[in-house]
Design an enzyme around this catalytic site. Structure first.
Site, mmCIF file in Angstrom:
data_model
loop_
_atom_site.group_PDB
_atom_site.id
_atom_site.type_symbol
_atom_site.label_atom_id
_atom_site.label_comp_id
_atom_site.label_asym_id
_atom_site.label_seq_id
_atom_site.Cartn_x
_atom_site.Cartn_y
_atom_site.Cartn_z
ATOM 1 N N TRP A 55 0.828 -1.208 0.000
ATOM 2 C CA TRP A 55 0.000 0.000 0.000
ATOM 3 C C TRP A 55 0.870 1.270 0.000
ATOM 4 O O TRP A 55 0.610 2.232 -0.716
ATOM 5 C CB TRP A 55 -0.872 -0.049 1.255
ATOM 6 C CG TRP A 55 -2.009 0.893 1.358
ATOM 7 C CD1 TRP A 55 -2.002 2.240 1.229
ATOM 8 C CD2 TRP A 55 -3.373 0.526 1.670
ATOM 9 N NE1 TRP A 55 -3.256 2.745 1.447
ATOM 10 C CE2 TRP A 55 -4.109 1.715 1.719
ATOM 11 C CE3 TRP A 55 -4.011 -0.673 1.943
ATOM 12 C CZ2 TRP A 55 -5.480 1.724 2.030
ATOM 13 C CZ3 TRP A 55 -5.359 -0.653 2.243
ATOM 14 C CH2 TRP A 55 -6.094 0.525 2.275
ATOM 15 N N ILE A 56 1.913 1.241 0.820
ATOM 16 C CA ILE A 56 2.731 2.440 1.026
ATOM 17 C C ILE A 56 3.534 2.806 -0.221
ATOM 18 O O ILE A 56 4.057 3.919 -0.325
ATOM 19 C CB ILE A 56 3.681 2.214 2.236
ATOM 20 C CG1 ILE A 56 4.152 3.536 2.835
ATOM 21 C CG2 ILE A 56 4.890 1.366 1.860
ATOM 22 C CD1 ILE A 56 3.137 4.185 3.695
ATOM 23 N N TYR B 106 0.779 3.613 13.179
ATOM 24 C CA TYR B 106 1.049 3.171 14.542
ATOM 25 C C TYR B 106 2.508 2.729 14.631
ATOM 26 O O TYR B 106 2.967 1.939 13.805
ATOM 27 C CB TYR B 106 0.121 2.000 14.862
ATOM 28 C CG TYR B 106 0.131 1.556 16.294
ATOM 29 C CD1 TYR B 106 -0.680 2.160 17.254
ATOM 30 C CD2 TYR B 106 0.951 0.506 16.697
ATOM 31 C CE1 TYR B 106 -0.680 1.735 18.569
ATOM 32 C CE2 TYR B 106 0.970 0.078 18.018
ATOM 33 C CZ TYR B 106 0.147 0.699 18.948
ATOM 34 O OH TYR B 106 0.166 0.285 20.256
ATOM 35 N N ALA C 165 5.592 0.802 16.228
ATOM 36 C CA ALA C 165 6.015 -0.247 17.159
ATOM 37 C C ALA C 165 7.333 0.104 17.841
ATOM 38 O O ALA C 165 7.846 -0.641 18.657
ATOM 39 C CB ALA C 165 6.127 -1.578 16.422
ATOM 40 N N ARG D 140 -5.289 -1.619 -7.446
ATOM 41 C CA ARG D 140 -5.519 -2.540 -6.336
ATOM 42 C C ARG D 140 -6.899 -3.183 -6.340
ATOM 43 O O ARG D 140 -7.097 -4.189 -5.666
ATOM 44 C CB ARG D 140 -5.265 -1.816 -5.010
ATOM 45 C CG ARG D 140 -3.866 -1.229 -4.886
ATOM 46 C CD ARG D 140 -2.758 -2.238 -5.161
ATOM 47 N NE ARG D 140 -1.431 -1.617 -5.091
ATOM 48 C CZ ARG D 140 -0.315 -2.282 -5.333
ATOM 49 N NH1 ARG D 140 -0.326 -3.553 -5.687
ATOM 50 N NH2 ARG D 140 0.843 -1.655 -5.269
#
Lengths: 302, 302, 302, 302
Positions: free
Chosen positions: B110-111, B121, B123, B223
């Site tokens: 996706w990126i 988010y 980690a 996609r």
């Protein structure tokens, strides 16, 4: 007179909408919506739409940094932290769309900021209006003698009058000829895409310009700066006022860290520390060039 | 179960807002706002904010093309014209912000779409949840034998069971060890930025993703395509449904010209014309390679 | 051992080329071309191609600023001026292409820099190698107790040993199972695009990464910074050495103004001036938060 | 005469370089390096630098698709495959830097392509030369009566003569007044950043423009198209010739799939299939608007 009666009516109509939404709204921005803020002699900026607010910045930051952001007590502190540490992505979560009317030579500088969306009035398809930027007398300056890119003192008396006369006469003649060439009375009429080449760079154009807050701040840092050309700076200043009402915490942080802040080189940091220890540092002992030293002195207030 | 009771409450709270705005609103999108549309076993997409509608696209186009757009009778026709002629900038005037929860291997694909804003988010800062994508049995396929990048027939029986068992067991063990390493009970606890490296690519992450409609269409074209990997295609399909409610005219044009359309090469156009004149064109007489011919036949329905 | 004998031979072959060109060449970069600079336990960076040199930066600046740049005596002074005043476009005239082998969790941070071109090895199409990043014992740290995103002291003794054991065992098991799932011996073999989801984030991937010098400097400023995660910082450090040989003047200016410099807020500038005038400014009288004051003290050396 | 004797000497000097490099070189591009290809009456394009070749595209694709690309026999086939399937990133691995001299109204269209690096001659810092685009008589057309954005038939006789006269006279007068305003003989001299606003859009400017091959193809697809304005199309045509010598396989694929190809809508594909089955499809039975049908007929050759 940048706003025609017809446009004023359109603005009033748009402002009479009362829609209900579950999205975040910003009362300060609702006040600005659609209204034209006049800039220069025929220009304006108008807010057409906006997305997000100070909370949206924090919400995005909290997704990224998760529990890490709990230590920062409040939104304002978090926003200052993000700005100080160049965390740009949370600011990208806000978006603004402006309608801008501006002289072509200003538009040419503006468009150099590539990370934005633009729809400009096309002189290939349509006929431009007879509106030209003619500077106010107090903004007609001589070429700077110390700085290749700047303005020096204000031109006064006859020379200023002559400049104004030239600008007005040449604009008028160029537009008269533009009209004459495209006219289809008694002739075929030159293609608009060709005729436009006769128009000077002080003619007004307009566009819709959509940009995220991070890239807008970058634009404002460069264009609201005292070294920016006056004619684009006034647009940046007008946008600053809008942004201050839209995202007050983000704008305050931007003002403190970017507009009001300073960048020091490694040499500058070194000199500063020596000065704070009492050493009498001079340009000669600083390791800086004359230009760098002059700018450094501007920061430390020497 | 992607949505916790706590999150469900937050969504309900957000949806209970009743703000008044002079901005354009889209009833179909207000229905979607904040609501989680479930995707895969633990994922979702949620609309967090939006800017613009079909009218905003036309408004921007009419600024650009001015009087030139009057000949097109209505918004729908204008939008179809813009789509057909690859006029991308008016579509950039609409913006959407999504909250997406997705497996890491999907996030990595996706990126690759760079023209968007993302807050993921982290980690490094926070502890990831114990949530892993485990495919449903009907989505466990063999490697394709005709296509290096695709899936072949569905794996059945024992082999599928063995795959599921491995994915579950390895996820569980990896997460158990992740927890054991970061635990600060009776030890210092490994830095999160290090411990995360033990987690497999089917763990879920989440992000805020903001993109303009033109770039979203580009993402969806690639996609939502049948050649895209199933696990990202289901996200694209879910977004398509949202976009259809947001900008119905633009989505209809996108569907006709991009999703349902076809691209022909110069050779393809030439063959087509010969076929329409009655010639019996074959791969040998087409000038195309076998692969090109197969794809061309797929378009013309031979 | 990141470089296989086969790769070493390829590199030697590539380095034996002797082409003649009228383009600018940089002897320091010719030394680096194709050679693998090892990073971490299995990673590397290699220069595959480059465009431009210090002169290209000045050439572009002189096109922009024309006669205005004559006052700056030499290239080095001009480059320092451009860096100091955030003139980014001349630096964009240089381009570099690197081949990088890196762990996936590093790749995920790296790719957040969007203004670059990337071709990554695809685990959808191909089978990944059995290579995992296992930290050296001196780089296994506890979670920081003062900073949510950082590392604290080094883990020693048994805990470090346990971490290493877990990382090695889980990597091995995950890869064994990956191989077992895709194997087509006695079974159909799971699709690669599915099997890859079992692999942890310390597996190595590789890509070609092409970026202009301005955006590379932005990447290096963030990633060669002491707050960046060690595992990406070592890549940034390796690239810094290459850039120093490629564009020595630009790199020196970058080092002084960006890596070694400091950013002060408006409040910071104000405090500084008061301190230089002899006032004993404290956090309480500074108007800054504790965090800001601590960082400010870090700059002025208090 | 776009090239001054001084510039011709500079070009000859640059072309006399004989550097040795281990980078890939392209003999066809070495022939172009630095040489000015004349465009319009005073414009040109010059190749200043380049990175990569057809092999670099394949090398990048093979990194991405790994063993998956072995099935494609040769570079040419692989490049056609990449182009056909819109795999854009391998083409981004090639980069070109051009020096372009062009009229301002052409520059304004050109700059709308945002994904490129630009350094333009600044009229804020420097004095523009007295060079204006005056169309050749065979390129002076009337406004189209069927198309709001295009040109119709060539203007002939008196009207064309009058247009030429106006363009020449207004350019001359504008430049005379520009010079008079900035002159510092007997006066202070107006700031350049102000004086430039008197200059019309047919004055020449120049810039360094650097772009990757994928984005260059996008530019060429739009600007080498028959619907593009003649004055930018001639620049695109000149660049096409250079690209054909730089990356012959990529250019051939681009020509077949983009320049010579066609895009069909879902409706178009449906009509096509019906026609191939022998149905006599008309606009009325096609489901298309008149405009769409006309364009569709243009593709199928009806």
């Amino acid at each position: 007179m940048p706003i025609s009666p017809e446009q004023a009516q359109e603005i009033a109509d748009a402002r009479s909408q009362q829609n209900t939404t579950m999205r975040a709204t910003v009362p300060g921005m609702e006040q600005h919506l659609y209204t034209a803020h006049e800039v220069l002699d025929h220009g304006f900026i108008r807010v057409i739409d906006y997305m997000g607010d100070d909370s949206a910045i924090c919400q995005a930051a909290r997704v990224s940094y998760g529990k890490g952001t709990k230590s920062v007590q409040n939104d304002e502190g978090l926003i200052r932290y993000l700005m100080r540490h160049w965390h740009s992505t949370p600011f990208e979560m806000c978006e603004i769309k402006l309608h801008v009317k501006l002289p072509v030579f200003v538009a040419r500088q503006w468009i150099r900021h590539r990370t934005a969306n633009v729809n400009e009035y096309s002189a290939r398809y349509s006929i431009l209006d007879r509106e030209f930027y003619i500077p106010a007398p107090e903004h007609i300056n001589a070429q700077s003698v110390v700085n290749n890119q700047g303005r020096g003192q204000i031109l006064e008396g006859e020379e200023a009058a002559r400049v104004l006369e030239i600008l007005k006469a040449d604009s008028t003649r160029a537009y008269d000829n533009y009209e004459a060439m495209i006219s289809d009375e008694g002739q075929d009429g030159l293609a608009r895409e060709l005729a436009r080449m006769n128009l000077p760079a002080n003619i007004y154009t307009q566009w819709y310009w959509k940009v995220d807050l991070h890239n807008l701040f970058h634009f404002l840092r460069l264009r609201a700066d005292s070294h920016a050309q006056y004619e684009i700076r006034v647009y940046a200043d007008a946008i600053c006022k809008v942004v201050a009402d839209w995202v007050p915490a983000a704008y305050a942080a931007f003002k403190d860290y970017r507009l009001g802040g300073a960048q020091l080189s490694g040499k500058g940091v070194d000199c500063l520390r020596r000065m704070l220890k009492g050493e009498d540092v001079t340009q000669e002992t600083s390791g800086m060039s004359k230009g760098e030293w002059r700018e450094f002195m501007g920061v430390v207030g020497g």
